[in-house]
Design a protein around this motif. Structure first.
Motif, PDB file in Angstrom:
ATOM      1  N   THR A 186     -21.792  41.841  18.740  1.00 27.21           N
ATOM      2  CA  THR A 186     -23.075  41.223  19.050  1.00 27.21           C
ATOM      3  C   THR A 186     -23.392  40.052  18.119  1.00 27.21           C
ATOM      4  O   THR A 186     -24.409  39.389  18.302  1.00 27.21           O
ATOM      5  N   ALA A 187     -22.559  39.804  17.111  1.00 19.48           N
ATOM      6  CA  ALA A 187     -22.773  38.641  16.246  1.00 19.48           C
ATOM      7  C   ALA A 187     -22.522  37.366  17.049  1.00 19.48           C
ATOM      8  O   ALA A 187     -21.683  37.343  17.959  1.00 19.48           O
ATOM      9  N   THR A 188     -23.251  36.312  16.700  1.00 24.51           N
ATOM     10  CA  THR A 188     -23.042  35.045  17.400  1.00 24.51           C
ATOM     11  C   THR A 188     -21.717  34.440  16.931  1.00 24.51           C
ATOM     12  O   THR A 188     -21.210  34.765  15.843  1.00 24.51           O
ATOM     13  N   PRO A 189     -21.140  33.537  17.736  1.00 22.47           N
ATOM     14  CA  PRO A 189     -19.910  32.869  17.290  1.00 22.47           C
ATOM     15  C   PRO A 189     -20.081  32.199  15.938  1.00 22.47           C
ATOM     16  O   PRO A 189     -19.174  32.227  15.102  1.00 22.47           O
ATOM     17  N   GLU A 190     -21.260  31.602  15.721  1.00 17.52           N
ATOM     18  CA  GLU A 190     -21.505  30.928  14.440  1.00 17.52           C
ATOM     19  C   GLU A 190     -21.510  31.933  13.289  1.00 17.52           C
ATOM     20  O   GLU A 190     -20.964  31.675  12.218  1.00 17.52           O
ATOM     21  N   GLU A 191     -22.149  33.101  13.510  1.00 20.65           N
ATOM     22  CA  GLU A 191     -22.213  34.120  12.458  1.00 20.65           C
ATOM     23  C   GLU A 191     -20.824  34.647  12.110  1.00 20.65           C
ATOM     24  O   GLU A 191     -20.472  34.791  10.939  1.00 20.65           O
ATOM     25  N   ARG A 192     -20.029  34.924  13.137  1.00 16.60           N
ATOM     26  CA  ARG A 192     -18.702  35.489  12.890  1.00 16.60           C
ATOM     27  C   ARG A 192     -17.771  34.460  12.258  1.00 16.60           C
ATOM     28  O   ARG A 192     -16.991  34.769  11.354  1.00 16.60           O
ATOM     29  N   GLY A 193     -17.870  33.222  12.728  1.00 16.31           N
ATOM     30  CA  GLY A 193     -17.053  32.173  12.132  1.00 16.31           C
ATOM     31  C   GLY A 193     -17.404  31.946  10.677  1.00 16.31           C
ATOM     32  O   GLY A 193     -16.521  31.792   9.824  1.00 16.31           O
ATOM     33  N   ALA A 194     -18.712  31.936  10.371  1.00 14.78           N
ATOM     34  CA  ALA A 194     -19.155  31.718   8.989  1.00 14.78           C
ATOM     35  C   ALA A 194     -18.694  32.857   8.086  1.00 14.78           C
ATOM     36  O   ALA A 194     -18.242  32.626   6.950  1.00 14.78           O
ATOM     37  N   ALA A 195     -18.798  34.106   8.583  1.00 11.76           N
ATOM     38  CA  ALA A 195     -18.374  35.259   7.779  1.00 11.76           C
ATOM     39  C   ALA A 195     -16.883  35.194   7.481  1.00 11.76           C
ATOM     40  O   ALA A 195     -16.438  35.457   6.353  1.00 11.76           O
ATOM     41  N   SER A 196     -16.095  34.819   8.479  1.00  9.31           N
ATOM     42  CA  SER A 196     -14.650  34.709   8.298  1.00  9.31           C
ATOM     43  C   SER A 196     -14.313  33.642   7.265  1.00  9.31           C
ATOM     44  O   SER A 196     -13.456  33.844   6.395  1.00  9.31           O
ATOM     45  N   ARG A 197     -15.008  32.499   7.345  1.00 10.50           N
ATOM     46  CA  ARG A 197     -14.742  31.414   6.389  1.00 10.50           C
ATOM     47  C   ARG A 197     -15.157  31.811   4.974  1.00 10.50           C
ATOM     48  O   ARG A 197     -14.497  31.451   3.999  1.00 10.50           O
ATOM     49  N   GLU A 198     -16.240  32.580   4.852  1.00  9.34           N
ATOM     50  CA  GLU A 198     -16.702  33.023   3.529  1.00  9.34           C
ATOM     51  C   GLU A 198     -15.644  33.880   2.837  1.00  9.34           C
ATOM     52  O   GLU A 198     -15.301  33.653   1.676  1.00  9.34           O
ATOM     53  N   VAL A 199     -15.137  34.885   3.556  1.00  5.15           N
ATOM     54  CA  VAL A 199     -14.154  35.794   2.956  1.00  5.15           C
ATOM     55  C   VAL A 199     -12.837  35.064   2.699  1.00  5.15           C
ATOM     56  O   VAL A 199     -12.204  35.236   1.647  1.00  5.15           O
ATOM     57  N   ALA A 200     -12.412  34.231   3.672  1.00  2.75           N
ATOM     58  CA  ALA A 200     -11.161  33.491   3.498  1.00  2.75           C
ATOM     59  C   ALA A 200     -11.268  32.557   2.285  1.00  2.75           C
ATOM     60  O   ALA A 200     -10.319  32.436   1.496  1.00  2.75           O
ATOM     61  N   GLY A 201     -12.414  31.910   2.136  1.00  5.62           N
ATOM     62  CA  GLY A 201     -12.603  31.011   0.989  1.00  5.62           C
ATOM     63  C   GLY A 201     -12.550  31.761  -0.328  1.00  5.62           C
ATOM     64  O   GLY A 201     -11.950  31.304  -1.303  1.00  5.62           O
ATOM     65  N   TYR A 202     -13.169  32.945  -0.344  1.00  2.29           N
ATOM     66  CA  TYR A 202     -13.151  33.775  -1.549  1.00  2.29           C
ATOM     67  C   TYR A 202     -11.719  34.175  -1.911  1.00  2.29           C
ATOM     68  O   TYR A 202     -11.297  34.063  -3.068  1.00  2.29           O
ATOM     69  N   LEU A 203     -10.951  34.641  -0.901  1.00  2.00           N
ATOM     70  CA  LEU A 203      -9.577  35.079  -1.163  1.00  2.00           C
ATOM     71  C   LEU A 203      -8.673  33.912  -1.539  1.00  2.00           C
ATOM     72  O   LEU A 203      -7.769  34.061  -2.372  1.00  2.00           O
ATOM     73  N   ALA A 204      -8.921  32.737  -0.946  1.00  2.00           N
ATOM     74  CA  ALA A 204      -8.121  31.560  -1.304  1.00  2.00           C
ATOM     75  C   ALA A 204      -8.321  31.229  -2.783  1.00  2.00           C
ATOM     76  O   ALA A 204      -7.355  30.887  -3.494  1.00  2.00           O
ATOM     77  N   GLY A 205      -9.566  31.347  -3.250  1.00  2.00           N
ATOM     78  CA  GLY A 205      -9.833  31.098  -4.664  1.00  2.00           C
ATOM     79  C   GLY A 205      -9.169  32.122  -5.561  1.00  2.00           C
ATOM     80  O   GLY A 205      -8.604  31.791  -6.612  1.00  2.00           O
ATOM     81  N   LEU A 206      -9.216  33.392  -5.131  1.00  2.00           N
ATOM     82  CA  LEU A 206      -8.594  34.454  -5.926  1.00  2.00           C
ATOM     83  C   LEU A 206      -7.072  34.288  -5.973  1.00  2.00           C
ATOM     84  O   LEU A 206      -6.435  34.536  -7.012  1.00  2.00           O
ATOM     85  N   LEU A 207      -6.484  33.850  -4.851  1.00  2.00           N
ATOM     86  CA  LEU A 207      -5.039  33.595  -4.826  1.00  2.00           C
ATOM     87  C   LEU A 207      -4.679  32.479  -5.804  1.00  2.00           C
ATOM     88  O   LEU A 207      -3.658  32.544  -6.499  1.00  2.00           O
TER      89      LEU A 207
END
Length: 410
Positions: A186-207
């Motif tokens: 039920t999340a909007t495309p914008e919400e799901r896309g933003a959440a995915s980018r947030e976690v991916a950005g965090y993991l990219a920094g940790l890598l």
């Protein structure tokens, strides 16, 4: 709770049913009645998806395994006819190697198989037992009722996968909230896309930090592949994202939903409370995986060459969806399949899929569930649901099925 029983049985005989189908709120542990009806009619049928496209729905166990093991059936989301769960804007891009075919799928998967081997996973069992015991101690020391999801089901896999990957546990609330959004239909495309980018950005920094300063963890192993030129930073980030999501969302829902199912089947719960036999506990885990099957949206594939199966030709460029939850209730394979029976041999279930894409983390998930199911109900034998069953909110709005909250007392 309102009765939500609807589906193909109420449509015109020649109508193409829509997928996914609603569950019957009176039977929240069972697959949708329409799925059972389709299974009774035959192993394959055409269904209509969210975007109006049609795919083959595979409802019987034998045909599901045959297609999941067929090299002409592709996991690549870019293949023509691939049945997507939602629009690309919703953030359902490629999730690392599980959405690729061999040989690239095998090359990437081999890079992370070591930590999930059975012998390696068994070395983590004492640590998981300490985590489970500690969380139960905290529950018993605190007020009741308590939400079992927040107090117990979510922290266990989160602590374990954070330890395995090398993700600081103090960050767990950040990625738990974002991954909840990523799997919520039920999340909007914008919400799901933003959440995915947030976690991916965090993991990219940790890598990046692990590339500069390696540690003794899985993330550092992935980072080393980047340094060696075997992975791009983007591929490494996608791999870490896959392991993080798969490592806690699925197991957390199995812990909470499995507990609710056992509380509703006290004769089966008693078997776990009274046994010291690890084989019975292991069998209980397999049966609960078969009976509940939380990945309820089906395993999706695209056919790359014509395949004849069960008297039907699936043409190249058509999509197929193997709905494992109804495959695990196939009466040709499991006698009296709608009955929860912890003593049955349920090891042939397809809760983890089948073939080359079978779940990489299944040894870890099995071990965590064995520790939980073998400990919680003995430590708290008076555990009970602290709300009317009809008030429990089920995750019909998420790609991973479970409960939003589970209030319990003792």
């Amino acid at each position: 709770m309102a009765d939500t029983l609807t589906g193909p049985a109420h449509e015109a005989p020649d109508a193409v049913p829509e997928f996914p189908m609603p569950r019957d709120s009176r039977c929240p542990f069972d697959p949708p009645p329409a799925l059972k009806e389709l299974q009774g009619q035959g192993p394959l049928t055409k269904v209509r998806l969210w975007d109006g496209s049609e795919s083959w729905l595979v409802t019987r166990y034998a045909e599901q395994r045959a297609l999941l093991g067929d090299a002409r059936v592709s996991a690549d989301t870019d293949q023509p006819g691939y049945p997507t769960k939602a629009s690309p804007e919703a953030g359902e891009g490629k999730l690392s190697f599980i959405m690729m075919d061999d040989p690239e799928h095998a090359r990437l998967r081999r890079m992370v198989t070591g930590p999930f081997a059975v012998k390696k996973v068994e070395t983590l069992r004492p640590a998981v037992q300490r985590i489970v015991d500690g969380l139960i101690d905290d529950m018993l020391a605190g007020p009741a009722p308590v939400d079992l999801v927040d107090a117990f089901a979510l922290p266990i896999p989160s602590l374990v996968i954070c330890e395995l990957l090398g993700v600081p546990y103090e960050e767990h609330e950040f990625f738990q909230e974002n991954t909840k959004t990523m799997v919520r239909t039920t999340a909007t495309p914008e919400e799901r896309g933003a959440a995915s980018r947030e976690v991916a950005g965090y993991l990219a920094g940790l890598l990046g930090k692990r590339i500069a300063e390696p540690k003794d963890d899985l993330l550092s192993g992935i980072a080393a592949r980047v340094t060696a030129g075997e992975l791009t930073h983007q591929q490494a980030t996608e791999m870490a994202l896959l392991l993080l999501i798969a490592g806690h969302e699925t197991t957390a829902n199995m812990i909470a939903l499995g507990t609710l199912a056992l509380l509703q089947h006290p004769d089966q719960l008693k078997l776990l409370q009274e046994t010291d036999d690890p084989k019975l506990v292991a069998a209980a885990v397999e049966e609960l995986l078969r009976y509940l099957h939380i990945t309820h949206m089906g395993r999706r594939r695209a056919v790359t060459e014509d395949i004849e199966i069960a008297g039907q030709v699936i043409k190249a460029g058509e999509g197929v969806i193997m709905v494992n939850e109804i495959g695990n209730r196939d009466p040709e394979v499991f006698a009296d399949p709608d009955r929860l029976d912890l003593t049955r041999d349920a090891r042939r279930h397809v809760a983890f899929g089948f073939g080359v894409h079978q779940c990489l983390g299944q040894p870890l998930a099995r071990m965590e569930l064995q520790v939980v199911y073998g400990t919680l109900y003995k430590r708290i034998p008076t555990l009970k649901l602290a709300a009317p069953m009809e008030d429990v909110r089920f995750k019909t709005d998420a790609f991973i099925y479970g409960v939003h909250e589970l209030p319990v007392s003792w």
